[in-house]
Enzyme design. Structure first.
Site, PDB file in Angstrom:
ATOM      1  N   HIS A 862       0.857  -1.185   0.000  1.00  0.00           N
ATOM      2  CA  HIS A 862       0.000   0.000   0.000  1.00  0.00           C
ATOM      3  C   HIS A 862       0.890   1.231   0.000  1.00  0.00           C
ATOM      4  CE1 HIS A 862      -3.221  -2.671   2.053  1.00  0.00           C
ATOM      5  NE2 HIS A 862      -3.368  -2.686   0.733  1.00  0.00           N
ATOM      6  N   GLU A 865       1.315   3.785   2.995  1.00  0.00           N
ATOM      7  CA  GLU A 865       1.824   3.311   4.290  1.00  0.00           C
ATOM      8  C   GLU A 865       3.348   3.386   4.281  1.00  0.00           C
ATOM      9  OE1 GLU A 865       0.011  -0.511   4.704  1.00  0.00           O
ATOM     10  OE2 GLU A 865      -2.011   0.318   4.577  1.00  0.00           O
ATOM     11  N   HIS A 959       3.135  -3.427   7.070  1.00  0.00           N
ATOM     12  CA  HIS A 959       2.067  -2.485   6.736  1.00  0.00           C
ATOM     13  C   HIS A 959       2.067  -1.318   7.715  1.00  0.00           C
ATOM     14  CE1 HIS A 959      -0.634  -4.639   3.763  1.00  0.00           C
ATOM     15  NE2 HIS A 959       0.246  -5.577   4.061  1.00  0.00           N
ATOM     16  N   GLU A1044       1.623  -4.482  11.501  1.00  0.00           N
ATOM     17  CA  GLU A1044       1.074  -3.143  11.347  1.00  0.00           C
ATOM     18  C   GLU A1044       1.808  -2.164  12.257  1.00  0.00           C
ATOM     19  OE1 GLU A1044      -1.434  -2.248   9.359  1.00  0.00           O
ATOM     20  OE2 GLU A1044      -2.555  -4.062   8.880  1.00  0.00           O
TER      21      GLU A1044
END
Length: 1164
Positions: A862, A865, A959, A1044
């Site tokens: 992504h 990010e 991420h 994350e």
């Protein structure tokens, strides 16, 4: 009401010798022994006993507990006595005693009364009493007073009233006593509770009660009116009747009158009731139109502005704000189309999905559907989409939950990937055992140059129209007029270094013209520019140095080589030349050129100022109230490709985003120091607006500017919880402080009045965009500053870092860099192999080398990010370092690393998608080799490893998370998924090695930013096509994770209360490596005792579903003093808190609005 019968003393004498703690039980026994007939014959005795019971309960705490204790029949006995009374005057005294008894309680007494059938008995008495002609006014008064107290505690109160006929009795009493304020007030209070039932509210509206309520309005009985009227318009039909009857202007006039005359604020309840009534009426489109036609915006805006200084009036201000936001006319975004300003023609269009819909959409098909006309339609939508069982969102198919190795493709097809695993067959017969640094590429049909849409005009034509820029920049004399200073240009840079190798910036003389901003790259982006590079900075002055701007003034470029060992400005420019972008960027942003040095000071989470959101909303409302004060001037527009920077008189800021990873589509000056900013959609999509990165210049020192990003899409953001934007000052960088710093005040995130297209909202109608607003000032004159959502990390930066890492390789390190494939845009996708060289070329050492377990890491699928790239940078630097831990780690594992899975998205400033317009992390189940080449070939690498029985020990995809704090992991577990659903499973189905929890557990012990409490191992249906789930299920990797990292900061551990920076992110990447080493040592002991505590960890983890889209832990944000209202539209799917609040107000009209959005978003 509070007096007791005189004869009650006689009873007292009779029982005075009995201990106090048994008196009430004795009296209850006496009352219970009196059957119905005896009670009727001896009413006076029964009345005296009952009076004494109430007296004891009210004066002695123990007596009250005995009556209401579990298993006690005291309340039933008292209610039975009330039920059999036939002499109404005695019933009246009984009711008076009950009212006193319930009034002194704390709510529990009313609850017990309801649970024992008290409501039904009261309705029976009401039906009996109304038959008396004329009915007793005192009895009616007492009955309705008691019903008004009991009703809110009885969930079926409205249904009981309608079925028993009590509803009609109360309505008739109101009609017959319009001038009798004493009786009217309790009747209206009961009517208010009746109308909380939607069926009752509709029935009352049909019977003319709405019109009746407005007949009641007189200066002496406002309270009677308000006790009922604000409940009735909750039903759509009643709201329409109020509008058709012309009552909206009446309500506004009443509110304005009370606002003017209630100077001591003693009648808040009346004023709040009027506002709540308006709020309910404006739930429908007709109500909002009537409100606007009656000049309601101006009335509420002016009254609320006068209320702002008085904190106790916040309930009025909050409700007024809600109404104004709801009624603010919906506008389109100031764009010709919501599609991206950049176009890229795909080699072929998918048959189904959002991209197919985008391509099939006819011109002008982006209709912005306004809000639904009714509250009920929105509630119906929510009932379908939100009232689903948890099983709907969690995978419940046990066959899917159990990992099953499924290589998917024949080995003959996968054999081509053997070239990426030379370390598994290398014999190291060359001297020094140094592997070749080769770059292999999988030949694919999709590795084509980007197909660009022709643009009218030329970049040079645009630049000639720009005003004089004022900041240093590399340039060379050209025959064109001076151009504004924007990012570094590639073609006109010349290298000049003195003997000390210090790079100097020399200002050109006035008769020479310098261009920095739009250095045009040659037609072929891949062609190397054959020029020497220079760091020539056109110095146009800085604060306090205006007199030094003459010819020959010199500034020293910051020596980033000393501050940043892996950063080289010259090398970065070279890397940019080989980067392919759809807009054919020809500029380099200063922050990417100079580099970033993490500040040494701490940057705490910003404390939210009370009332900041409200003040911003009021400023937005002023646009409608005072339209003449609005400038509404476009100063930057990418939809004018030949000249996005609009020429002006120098009174406006200048914006730019035409550089790698830049994202700003349009800037509109609203007021002198306020700008609305519109972000660009991801290419080949019409949404995903979150990442921003743009340049600002032409600012005034010390002036506070407000910036509003007006097309954000998520319903909540960490900007509401302490996160600030990032700013980079070129003047600071030139002064030796090249760094991104957190900045911004008055930051908040809230729903605005710009309507979203139903196409972009996935078919949902009535959706709105959100505004992220912040204010900031600038410290330097003639500065150029950059703002970003998070610390930028471009594709060219990655290439530069990888080149520098190769230079760090020692003979003991095995490093190979391959090109896995070409992306749609023609950019290479790097694949790194890192491990330790074998001790020698003996067979034993070669065998040990080849049999090391594999660790597979990836990041940046992504583009928005960027924190994932900084974590990956920390991992790579640790692996290439000379520390003993790094050496041990290389000796333990072979690392296969893809540091950027979506180079095209990163280059072109996308937030989530690739050039295909799709989220690549939802394509792992069936990736297309042409549309998703990086995912297709990455999955093929893993399938090849599965075929040769060398599946990775650990797979982890890095991420970033936009709505939660700390760093945490998502994994995959059959057992934990079953526990979060109602799947029927046998014990054999739940057999599972708990090793998947070991790595997160280790990280929680050694990494201060890591939070085990935020980790989750449940497999959701919506995540079945993500990397971690597919690798777990198809490749058979038990330890398959998404890691994350917060974009905001931490709320636990060493960094609690601090915003996260690049130092902490890189540290997290290094600590991930240390955790792998510890994992190796633990498993190397062949002793799983270290996993014994993992079972208790699982049992102790109470995962809570907080929204239909997530299974992660409870929302980690405490409520603010000032409620965050995301519910401007009652018919939006986010309006549910408002509806809950409406019921809350009905039960307690003077309660503050408590509106919040608890939605979180778990996403891989």
């Amino acid at each position: 009401m509070g007096h007791y019968p005189r004869n009650s003393e006689n009873v007292c004498v009779c029982v005075s010798s009995v201990p106090s703690n048994s008196r009430v039980l004795m009296l209850l026994g006496q009352l219970e022994r009196m059957n119905g007939e005896a009670m009727v014959r001896d009413v006076e005795t029964a009345r005296q006993i009952t009076a004494k019971i109430f007296h004891l309960i009210q004066t002695q705490e123990k007596s009250g507990k005995e009556v209401m204790s579990k298993g006690s029949s005291g309340m039933e006995v008292i209610l039975a006595s009330l039920e059999v009374f036939t002499i109404l005057r005695f019933s009246l005294s009984h009711l008076m005693l009950f009212y006193c008894y319930l009034s002194l309680g704390r709510g529990r007494r009313v609850g017990v009364f309801v649970s024992k059938g008290g409501t039904g008995i009261l309705f029976q008495i009401l039906i009996t009493a109304i038959k008396e002609l004329p009915p007793s006014e005192e009895l009616m008064l007492q009955l309705h007073s008691l019903l008004a107290k009991v009703g809110p505690k009885d969930r079926k109160f409205g249904v009981k009233a309608r079925l028993s006929g009590a509803l009609n009795i109360t309505v008739n009493l109101i009609k017959q006593n319009l001038q009798n304020t004493k009786l009217l007030l309790p009747c209206l209070q009961v009517l208010r509770v009746y109308s909380t039932n939607s069926v009752n509210a509709i029935s009352l509206g049909k019977n003319g009660v709405v019109e009746l309520m407005f007949k009641i309005v007189t200066p002496t009985n406002y309270q009677c009116f308000l006790s009922s009227i604000f409940s009735l318009p909750c039903a759509e039909t009643n709201a329409r009747r109020a509008v058709d009857g012309g009552h909206v202007p009446v309500l506004l006039a009443l509110y304005q009158d009370w606002h003017r005359n209630d100077t001591r604020h003693r009648h808040m309840l009346i004023r709040k009731g009027l506002l709540v009534c308006l709020r309910n009426i404006t739930n429908i489109k007709l109500g909002r139109k009537a409100f606007l036609d009656a000049d309601g915006m101006r009335i509420l805006y002016n009254s609320s502005t006068e209320c702002l200084p008085v904190r106790t009036l916040d309930p009025l201000v909050n409700t007024s704000s809600l109404i104004m936001r709801k009624c603010f006319p919906k506008n389109r975004l100031p764009l010709p189309t919501i599609k991206s300003a950049f176009q890229y023609q795909l080699p072929h269009v998918p048959a189904v999905g959002p991209v197919a819909q985008l391509y099939s959409q006819p011109p002008g098909g982006e209709t912005l559907t306004h809000t639904h006309t009714s509250l009920e339609s929105a509630q119906a939508y929510r009932s379908v989409h939100t009232d689903r069982h948890i099983d709907f969102f969690i995978t419940t198919d046990l066959n899917k939950l159990h990992p099953k190795k499924n290589p998917g493709r024949p080995f003959e097809e996968l054999r081509v990937y053997e070239r990426f695993f030379l370390e598994l067959s290398e014999d190291f017969q060359v001297s020094n055992f140094v592997p070749m640094l080769t770059r292999f590429q999988v030949p694919t049909a999709q590795a084509l140059s980007p197909k660009l849409v022709p643009k009218s005009g030329s970049q040079g034509d645009c630049n000639s129209t720009k005003g004089q820029h004022t900041l240093p920049s590399p340039s060379v004399p050209t025959p064109t007029p001076p151009a504004p200073l924007t990012p570094l240009e590639l073609d006109t840079i010349h290298l000049t270094k003195d003997q000390d190798k210090k790079e100097e910036a020399r200002i050109p003389s006035p008769d020479t013209c310098t261009t920095l901003s739009s250095l045009a790259r040659p037609p072929s982006q891949g062609q190397m520019i054959e020029q020497d590079l220079a760091h020539v900075l056109e110095y146009c002055g800085s604060e306090g140095a205006e007199d030094e701007g003459g010819e020959g003034a010199v500034l020293e470029v910051p020596d980033t080589a000393l501050l940043l060992p892996l950063h080289d400005p010259d090398l970065y420019v070279e890397m940019v030349k080989g980067t392919h972008s759809v807009p054919q960027y020809a500029e380099v942003a200063y922050p990417d050129y100079f580099g970033h040095v993490a500040p040494t000071f701490r940057e705490p989470l910003q404390e939210r100022v009370y009332g900041v959101q409200r003040s911003k909303i009021f400023q937005d409302t002023e646009r409608l109230i005072h339209p003449n004060d609005i400038v509404d001037k476009v100063v930057y527009d990418l939809d004018i490709p030949s000249c996005p920077v609009i020429e002006d008189d120098g009174e406006s800021l200048k914006f730019n985003s035409q550089f790698e990873s830049g994202n700003l589509r349009k800037a509109v000056q609203i007021r002198k120091y306020e700008y609305d900013l519109v972000l660009n959609s991801d290419i080949n999509s019409n949404h995903y607006h979150q990442w921003f990165y743009f340049e600002v210049s032409g600012m005034r020192v010390g002036t506070t500017y407000r910036f509003n990003i007006i097309n954000s899409e998520k319903s909540n953001s960490q900007f509401n919880y302490g996160m600030q934007v990032l700013m980079y000052s070129v003047q600071e960088a030139i002064s030796g402080r090249p760094r991104w710093v957190r900045t911004g005040t008055d930051i908040c995130y809230y729903k605005n009045h710009f309507a979203r297209s139903s196409i972009a909202a996935g078919g949902q109608k009535g959706k709105s965009y959100y505004t992220m607003t912040f204010s900031t000032s600038f410290s330097h004159k003639d500065d150029v500053c950059y703002f970003a959502y998070h610390y930028p990390y471009t594709y060219s930066t990655l290439k530069m870092h990888l080149s520098k890492l190769e230079a760090l390789r020692t003979p003991q390190i095995y490093l190979r860099q391959d090109v896995l494939c070409k992306t749609l845009g023609g950019n290479g996708c790097p694949l790194l192999t890192i491990t330790a060289m074998p001790e020698s070329n003996s067979n034993d050492h070669i065998c040990q080398f080849r049999n090391r377990p594999l660790i597979f890491l990836s990041a940046r699928v992504h583009p928005g990010e960027t924190n994932a790239s900084w974590v990956m940078k920390g991992t790579l630097e640790f692996l290439m370092s000379t520390s003993p831990l790094a050496a041990s780690l290389r000796e333990a594992y072979i690392f296969k690393i893809i540091p950027m899975l979506n180079p095209d998205g990163v280059v072109n400033g996308n937030h989530r998608c690739s050039l295909s317009g799709e989220d690549l992390n939802r394509q792992w189940q069936n990736p297309n080799p042409e549309l998703h080449p990086t995912i297709y070939h990455t999955k093929s690498l893993l399938q090849y490893l599965a075929h040769i029985q060398r599946a990775p020990l650990v797979f982890c995809d890095y991420h970033g998370h936009s709505r939660k704090k700390n760093v945490f992991m998502y994994g995959c577990s059959v057992k934990e998924t079953v526990w979060q659903s109602n799947i029927s499973a046998t014990s054999s189905d739940l057999q599972e090695d708990l090793g998947y929890r070991a790595l997160p557990k280790i990280l929680s012990q050694i990494a201060p930013a890591f939070s085990m409490a935020s980790c989750s191992f449940v497999v959701e249906r919506s995540k079945e096509s993500t990397a971690r789930v597919v690798v777990w299920r198809e490749i058979g990797v038990q330890c398959s994770y998404t890691m994350e990292s917060t974009l905001c900061g931490c709320d636990q551990g060493k960094y609690k209360g601090l915003q996260i920076g690049t130092r902490e992110l890189e540290e997290m990447g290094a600590q991930f490596c240390v955790a792998l080493l510890r994992l190796k040592r633990l498993t190397g002991l062949r002793n799983h005792q270290h996993l014994l505590d993992l079972e208790s960890d699982i049992i102790g983890t109470q995962a809570k579903v907080v929204s239909p889209t997530t299974y992660v832990m409870e929302e980690d944000e405490p409520p603010f003093l000032e409620p965050i209202d995301y519910s401007a539209e009652s018919n939006d799917e986010d309006a549910e808190p408002e509806n809950e609040h409406a019921a809350e107000v009905q039960g307690n009209p003077d309660h503050l609005d408590q509106l919040s959005d608890s939605e979180t978003n778990h996403r891989d």
